[in-house]
Design a protein around this motif. Sequence first.
Motif, PDB file in Angstrom:
ATOM      1  N   SER A  21       0.826  -1.201   0.000  1.00  0.00           N
ATOM      2  CA  SER A  21       0.000   0.000   0.000  1.00  0.00           C
ATOM      3  C   SER A  21       0.860   1.251   0.000  1.00  0.00           C
ATOM      4  N   ASP A  22       0.349   2.307  -0.650  1.00  0.00           N
ATOM      5  CA  ASP A  22       1.000   3.610  -0.617  1.00  0.00           C
ATOM      6  C   ASP A  22       0.598   4.390   0.633  1.00  0.00           C
ATOM      7  N   ASP A  23      -0.414   3.900   1.339  1.00  0.00           N
ATOM      8  CA  ASP A  23      -0.842   4.545   2.576  1.00  0.00           C
ATOM      9  C   ASP A  23       0.167   4.199   3.672  1.00  0.00           C
ATOM     10  N   MET A  24       0.901   5.209   4.125  1.00  0.00           N
ATOM     11  CA  MET A  24       2.003   4.945   5.051  1.00  0.00           C
ATOM     12  C   MET A  24       1.521   4.493   6.423  1.00  0.00           C
ATOM     13  N   ILE A  25       0.337   4.944   6.852  1.00  0.00           N
ATOM     14  CA  ILE A  25      -0.188   4.504   8.138  1.00  0.00           C
ATOM     15  C   ILE A  25      -0.540   3.020   8.079  1.00  0.00           C
ATOM     16  N   LEU A  26      -1.294   2.645   7.032  1.00  0.00           N
ATOM     17  CA  LEU A  26      -1.709   1.254   6.885  1.00  0.00           C
ATOM     18  C   LEU A  26      -0.505   0.349   6.648  1.00  0.00           C
ATOM     19  N   SER A  27       0.463   0.847   5.893  1.00  0.00           N
ATOM     20  CA  SER A  27       1.681   0.056   5.652  1.00  0.00           C
ATOM     21  C   SER A  27       2.433  -0.195   6.953  1.00  0.00           C
ATOM     22  N   ALA A  28       2.530   0.849   7.779  1.00  0.00           N
ATOM     23  CA  ALA A  28       3.218   0.699   9.069  1.00  0.00           C
ATOM     24  C   ALA A  28       2.477  -0.276   9.971  1.00  0.00           C
ATOM     25  N   LEU A  29       1.157  -0.208   9.980  1.00  0.00           N
ATOM     26  CA  LEU A  29       0.368  -1.131  10.792  1.00  0.00           C
ATOM     27  C   LEU A  29       0.573  -2.577  10.337  1.00  0.00           C
ATOM     28  N   ALA A  30       0.660  -2.772   9.013  1.00  0.00           N
ATOM     29  CA  ALA A  30       0.865  -4.122   8.484  1.00  0.00           C
ATOM     30  C   ALA A  30       2.231  -4.670   8.894  1.00  0.00           C
ATOM     31  N   VAL A  31       3.271  -3.845   8.757  1.00  0.00           N
ATOM     32  CA  VAL A  31       4.626  -4.287   9.131  1.00  0.00           C
ATOM     33  C   VAL A  31       4.694  -4.543  10.631  1.00  0.00           C
ATOM     34  N   GLY A  32       4.067  -3.669  11.419  1.00  0.00           N
ATOM     35  CA  GLY A  32       4.050  -3.876  12.863  1.00  0.00           C
ATOM     36  C   GLY A  32       3.306  -5.135  13.259  1.00  0.00           C
ATOM     37  N   ALA A  88       8.620  -0.518  11.270  1.00  0.00           N
ATOM     38  CA  ALA A  88       7.302   0.118  11.351  1.00  0.00           C
ATOM     39  C   ALA A  88       7.386   1.483  12.019  1.00  0.00           C
ATOM     40  N   SER A  89       8.239   1.609  13.028  1.00  0.00           N
ATOM     41  CA  SER A  89       8.365   2.882  13.750  1.00  0.00           C
ATOM     42  C   SER A  89       9.003   3.967  12.890  1.00  0.00           C
ATOM     43  N   GLU A  90       9.756   3.569  11.896  1.00  0.00           N
ATOM     44  CA  GLU A  90      10.464   4.534  11.045  1.00  0.00           C
ATOM     45  C   GLU A  90       9.680   4.927   9.794  1.00  0.00           C
ATOM     46  N   MET A  91       8.530   4.315   9.585  1.00  0.00           N
ATOM     47  CA  MET A  91       7.725   4.616   8.403  1.00  0.00           C
ATOM     48  C   MET A  91       6.789   5.790   8.680  1.00  0.00           C
ATOM     49  N   ASN A  92       7.021   6.893   7.986  1.00  0.00           N
ATOM     50  CA  ASN A  92       6.128   8.050   8.091  1.00  0.00           C
ATOM     51  C   ASN A  92       5.883   8.422   9.555  1.00  0.00           C
ATOM     52  N   LYS A  93       6.882   8.938  10.204  1.00  0.00           N
ATOM     53  CA  LYS A  93       6.796   9.223  11.640  1.00  0.00           C
ATOM     54  C   LYS A  93       5.574  10.074  11.957  1.00  0.00           C
ATOM     55  N   ASN A  94       4.800   9.599  12.923  1.00  0.00           N
ATOM     56  CA  ASN A  94       3.566  10.274  13.315  1.00  0.00           C
ATOM     57  C   ASN A  94       3.215   9.869  14.741  1.00  0.00           C
ATOM     58  N   ASP A  95       2.191  10.524  15.298  1.00  0.00           N
ATOM     59  CA  ASP A  95       1.832  10.288  16.700  1.00  0.00           C
ATOM     60  C   ASP A  95       1.039   8.999  16.924  1.00  0.00           C
ATOM     61  N   LEU A  96       0.615   8.354  15.853  1.00  0.00           N
ATOM     62  CA  LEU A  96      -0.177   7.134  16.009  1.00  0.00           C
ATOM     63  C   LEU A  96       0.697   5.881  15.991  1.00  0.00           C
ATOM     64  N   THR A  97       1.371   5.664  14.873  1.00  0.00           N
ATOM     65  CA  THR A  97       2.116   4.406  14.730  1.00  0.00           C
ATOM     66  C   THR A  97       3.527   4.454  15.310  1.00  0.00           C
TER      67      THR A  97
END
Length: 260
Positions: free
Chosen positions: A169-180, A202-211
Amino acid sequence: MATYNKRGYKAPKEKEEKDSAFIEDVKVDEKDSTTAGVFNSLDETASKTEEWVARNQKYIFGVVAAIALVTVSYLMYQKFIVQPKEDEAATEMFDAQQNFQKAVDAPTSADSLFNLCLKGAKGSLGFVEIADKYSGTAAGNLANYYAGISYLNTGKYAEAITSLESFKSDDMILSALAVGAVGDAYAQKKQPGEALEKYIAASEMNKNDLTTPRFLLKAGQAALALGKKADALKYFTEIKEKYESTPEGSSVDAMIGLAQ
């Protein structure tokens, strides 16, 4: 005997003037010759181009026709094959997604609901079959994610890893959730090294307050399980310094104490 008046002798000047005129004539002629040569060269090039086109016009028309055919075929394929398949896959996904949401919201064990999501029921497809039947569509790709999470919640960790790693996925949040989630599966399989690797990614993908704080915390816990206290402290400290306002940040002090 006749004598020459040297002062009044004009012949050399006349000769020089004639020579100058001759040189000027030569220069003009050279310029005209060069210009004519350029135009002649252009004419020859144009003629050769016309001749080449004439000799190869069947080939040229064939290439143009082939390009046009490919373009039209692609547009027709997208309109009459791809899009209907996308729509059909999205329709098939609806029931499975509804069951997935029920499973997530269930107050107690929801294994039966997650299994229903995976296998389908009453004529509706489950995520596993949707991912296979509609491979190549957006819905088929997303079904891999849902299937992976469903497998994870039913204790089928190897299957969870396979499905989640098939999801792109190009969605970085969903991608991070999948890897995590792959990291979670490895953690459940008692493979903290592999889990740590996935949590860090997963922690390094699109740094944000959620993932980011979520997987930094899990990375720290995995590092502690491996006896890597210094690494664990680094991950916990990053949460404290950069994500203090998040749920993970508000409770990380205890983990920092364990890592010190």
